[in-house]
Design an enzyme around this catalytic site. Structure first.
Site, mmCIF file in Angstrom:
data_model
loop_
_atom_site.group_PDB
_atom_site.id
_atom_site.type_symbol
_atom_site.label_atom_id
_atom_site.label_comp_id
_atom_site.label_asym_id
_atom_site.label_seq_id
_atom_site.Cartn_x
_atom_site.Cartn_y
_atom_site.Cartn_z
ATOM 1 N N SER A 146 2.581 17.690 -16.909
ATOM 2 C CA SER A 146 1.950 16.731 -16.003
ATOM 3 C C SER A 146 1.496 15.538 -16.829
ATOM 4 O O SER A 146 1.371 15.638 -18.061
ATOM 5 C CB SER A 146 0.721 17.389 -15.360
ATOM 6 O OG SER A 146 -0.102 16.422 -14.740
ATOM 7 N N TYR A 159 -6.882 22.533 -15.632
ATOM 8 C CA TYR A 159 -5.530 21.981 -15.458
ATOM 9 C C TYR A 159 -5.139 21.138 -16.674
ATOM 10 O O TYR A 159 -4.038 21.268 -17.214
ATOM 11 C CB TYR A 159 -5.529 21.132 -14.186
ATOM 12 C CG TYR A 159 -4.174 20.677 -13.704
ATOM 13 C CD1 TYR A 159 -3.368 21.511 -12.928
ATOM 14 C CD2 TYR A 159 -3.703 19.398 -13.986
ATOM 15 C CE1 TYR A 159 -2.131 21.089 -12.465
ATOM 16 C CE2 TYR A 159 -2.479 18.962 -13.522
ATOM 17 C CZ TYR A 159 -1.697 19.806 -12.760
ATOM 18 O OH TYR A 159 -0.470 19.371 -12.293
HETATM 19 P P1 NAD Z 1 3.273 23.030 -4.780
HETATM 20 O O1 NAD Z 1 1.960 23.591 -4.408
HETATM 21 O O2 NAD Z 1 4.080 22.281 -3.776
HETATM 22 O O3 NAD Z 1 4.228 24.182 -5.367
HETATM 23 C C1 NAD Z 1 3.757 25.147 -6.254
HETATM 24 C C2 NAD Z 1 4.760 26.276 -6.306
HETATM 25 O O4 NAD Z 1 4.250 27.257 -7.201
HETATM 26 C C3 NAD Z 1 4.962 26.961 -4.953
HETATM 27 O O5 NAD Z 1 6.304 27.367 -4.851
HETATM 28 C C4 NAD Z 1 4.023 28.169 -5.055
HETATM 29 O O6 NAD Z 1 4.425 29.248 -4.219
HETATM 30 C C5 NAD Z 1 4.219 28.504 -6.518
HETATM 31 N N1 NAD Z 1 3.141 29.316 -7.049
HETATM 32 C C6 NAD Z 1 1.808 29.068 -7.067
HETATM 33 N N2 NAD Z 1 1.157 30.089 -7.636
HETATM 34 C C7 NAD Z 1 2.092 30.998 -7.992
HETATM 35 C C8 NAD Z 1 2.066 32.261 -8.618
HETATM 36 N N3 NAD Z 1 0.912 32.828 -8.986
HETATM 37 N N4 NAD Z 1 3.223 32.903 -8.811
HETATM 38 C C9 NAD Z 1 4.402 32.374 -8.429
HETATM 39 N N5 NAD Z 1 4.499 31.175 -7.832
HETATM 40 C C10 NAD Z 1 3.355 30.506 -7.623
HETATM 41 O O7 NAD Z 1 2.980 22.143 -6.069
HETATM 42 P P2 NAD Z 1 3.834 21.036 -6.834
HETATM 43 O O8 NAD Z 1 3.074 19.772 -6.722
HETATM 44 O O9 NAD Z 1 5.265 21.080 -6.455
HETATM 45 O O10 NAD Z 1 3.626 21.531 -8.325
HETATM 46 C C11 NAD Z 1 4.669 22.076 -9.106
HETATM 47 C C12 NAD Z 1 4.344 21.869 -10.572
HETATM 48 O O11 NAD Z 1 4.292 20.469 -10.847
HETATM 49 C C13 NAD Z 1 2.986 22.444 -10.996
HETATM 50 O O12 NAD Z 1 3.098 23.019 -12.279
HETATM 51 C C14 NAD Z 1 2.101 21.218 -11.042
HETATM 52 O O13 NAD Z 1 1.043 21.364 -11.935
HETATM 53 C C15 NAD Z 1 3.088 20.173 -11.518
HETATM 54 N N6 NAD Z 1 2.677 18.797 -11.228
HETATM 55 C C16 NAD Z 1 2.486 18.376 -9.942
HETATM 56 C C17 NAD Z 1 2.129 17.069 -9.701
HETATM 57 C C18 NAD Z 1 1.937 16.524 -8.332
HETATM 58 O O14 NAD Z 1 1.470 15.367 -8.214
HETATM 59 N N7 NAD Z 1 2.262 17.217 -7.274
HETATM 60 C C19 NAD Z 1 1.945 16.190 -10.777
HETATM 61 C C20 NAD Z 1 2.134 16.655 -12.072
HETATM 62 C C21 NAD Z 1 2.519 17.970 -12.285
#
Ligand code: NAD
Length: 264
Positions: A146, A159
């Site tokens: 991130s 985080y």
């Molecule tokens: P999201 O909530 O849409 O998706 C998260 C996914 O992780 C889902 O499929 C959920 O079921 C799965 N998950 C959560 N806990 C779990 C567990 N214990 N076991 C198995 N699966 C699990 O979130 P996102 O925004 O798509 O985030 C995905 C990644 O991207 C994360 O690592 C997040 O930190 C990172 N990220 C997101 C953003 C953003 O702005 N959305 C920015 C930077 C980084």
């Protein structure tokens, strides 16, 4: 269908039932990879999502519901995936959760869960995937970190710590595989409008008594100079690039896609 760059490869994308993981899984499938889905969600919706990817991209898919906070479940998933496909050629460590609170109020169990899911799970999948990758002398490990792996924001202690740690793990993995055709890199997104960020938008709308649209604009304006969300499709294209031959000598980078956030 003409040959595609990832035909014959198997890609595990953790947390791919939603958001960024789903975007990356779709992009890898478009290049011909067999996709192993993982993540939580409604069983029927996950079945539909898999069927849609299989039909649209003419690839096989599998699904494991391993809870990425649990070492034994990760081990069982990796064992079954490798037994099924021979190896997991591409591992995208994407599963992640967020929780926002000042350090003194931060619930201990949230800290533990964030560290386990956002950091430790990547250690487990990497250590379990590497032996088969080494046998084939090819592999790609992509850690979805991130912008918070590069800089901090208040109220996101767990985080930020996990994502900085994930970038450290990425560099060590890259060094330990540097004499092979296995690479490890991190992708560092800024704000992407997924359920994870929508929660922060909702909280801001409620706190400031503003509409959802106004809350999105104010969240972006505070940090992301482009004032536009990054998309899962754009992140998928970057993951595909990391899997290409052209990226063979890209090792241990933390590549941002943040609309200018860290240029300030
Ligand atoms: P999201 O909530 O849409 O998706 C998260 C996914 O992780 C889902 O499929 C959920 O079921 C799965 N998950 C959560 N806990 C779990 C567990 N214990 N076991 C198995 N699966 C699990 O979130 P996102 O925004 O798509 O985030 C995905 C990644 O991207 C994360 O690592 C997040 O930190 C990172 N990220 C997101 C953003 C953003 O702005 N959305 C920015 C930077 C980084």
């Amino acid at each position: 269908m003409s040959a595609r760059n990832l035909d014959g490869k198997t890609a595990l994308v953790t947390g791919s039932t939603s958001g960024i993981g789903l975007g990356i899984a779709r992009a890898l499938a478009a290049e011909g990879a067999h996709i192993i889905f993982n993540g939580f969600g409604d069983a029927a919706e996950i079945a539909n999502l898999r069927a849609a990817v299989e039909e649209e991209f003419s690839v096989k898919t599998s699904y494991f519901n391993a809870d990425m906070s649990q070492c034994d479940q990760i081990e069982a998933m990796m064992q079954a995936a490798i037994a099924e496909s021979g190896s997991v050629d591409i591992v995208v460590n994407n599963a992640g959760i967020q929780y926002v609170a000042p350090i003194e109020d931060f619930p201990v169990e949230k800290w533990d869960a964030i560290l386990a899911i956002n950091l430790t799970s990547a250690f487990h999948t990497s250590r379990l995937a590497l032996p088969a990758m080494r046998k084939k002398n090819w592999g790609r490990i992509i850690n979805v970190a991130s912008v918070h792996g590069l800089v901090a924001s208040a109220q996101k202690s767990a985080y930020v710590a996990a994502k900085h740690g994930l970038i450290g793990l990425t560099k060590t993995t890259a060094l330990e595989t540097a004499d092979s055709a296995i690479t490890c890199n991190a992708i560092c997104p800024g704000f992407v409008l997924t359920p994870l960020v929508q929660k922060q938008v909702d909280a801001r709308a409620e706190r400031d008594g503003i509409s959802n649209e106004e809350a999105k604009k104010s969240l972006l304006a505070e940090k992301q100079p482009s004032c536009e969300f990054v998309t899962p499709e754009q992140l998928g294209a970057l993951a595909v690039f990391f899997c290409s031959d052209a990226a063979t000598q890209i090792r241990g980078v933390a590549w941002n896609m943040v609309g200018g956030w860290v240029a300030q």
